[in-house]
Design a protein around this motif. Structure first.
Motif: not given
Length: 235
Positions: A31-37, A211-217, A223-226, A228-235
């Motif tokens: 989305d426009d204006g996202a802060f995505l990792a 990040a307001d949105r996280l995409v794991r590759i 393999v995952r898109q979240d 507003d849910d940052n749990e378990n992303w810091t491993s």
């Protein structure tokens, strides 16, 4: 509204006689204006994905739309023009010109936009160096600046063309913890104040947490898109 959309994107490379599939069937809307990792281990494909979004590389298969424009079939010159007007880049190694001052580094991408007058260039350089807190160091060269200050110059340079999208490839990797925190806070403020879309490629847990949105590759696949849910992303 989506400012970036990838539809069933594949990217293959040839290494010698061997074909390597770097990305496999990526569909992603930002989305426009996202802060995505975009997070993932080394070799997962996140830098390749960032290069495709940045029109530095082109997909083997699939469609990419940037700010509503389909980039398929565009010439290198057309892609370069799209990058210059729509996308800013921030790199972990700063990529500043060592012989240029801070203000000259910030001005450099504006020189590629012929419709911008010299007066407007000066105004923008002054404006964005002020935003990153470096007005007093405008005439310093990179070797006279700390790592954090150099990254701030890189941020000002990325913003000077007033892009809709800023791509940041591991922007905190070469910074100490405190400096990295300050850089992230600055980018978050810019995101909030100017609604600039930030897309990060990162290993940094601090980027993921902010990040307001996280995409794991992994292995070239999302393999995952979240949201507003940052749990378990810091491993």
């Amino acid at each position: 509204m989506s400012i970036v959309r990838l539809e069933h994107v594949f990217k293959d490379y040839t290494l010698g006689e061997q074909a390597v599939q770097a990305l496999k069937d990526i569909t992603l809307s930002i989305d426009d204006g996202a802060f995505l990792a975009i997070a993932g281990p080394s070799g997962s494909g996140k830098s390749t994905l960032l290069n495709l979004i940045g029109c530095i590389d082109t997909p083997t298969l699939g469609k990419i739309l940037i700010n509503g424009q389909d980039v398929s079939g565009r010439t290198p010159d057309e892609l370069a023009d799209l990058r210059a007007r729509t996308i800013g880049f921030i790199f972990q190694t700063f990529n500043l010109f060592p012989v240029l001052s801070a203000e000259e580094n910030v001005e450099y991408p504006l020189l590629q936009l012929k419709e911008i007058s010299a007066a407007e260039r000066r105004n923008r350089v002054s404006q964005y160096l002020a935003i990153v807190g470096l007005s007093k160091l405008a005439r310093h060269r990179p070797n006279q600046l700390s790592g954090g200050q150099r990254q701030r110059v890189a941020i000002a340079r990325a913003l000077a063309t007033q892009p809709k999208i800023v791509l940041a490839d591991e922007p905190t990797a070469n910074l100490d913890h405190k400096t990295g925190e300050g850089i992230l806070q600055l980018m978050k403020e810019i995101n909030g104040n100017f609604k600039t879309t930030f897309i990060f490629s990162t290993h940094d847990s601090r980027v993921m947490e902010m990040a307001d949105r996280l995409v794991r590759i992994e292995d070239g696949q999302i393999v995952r898109q979240d949201v507003d849910d940052n749990e378990n992303w810091t491993s």
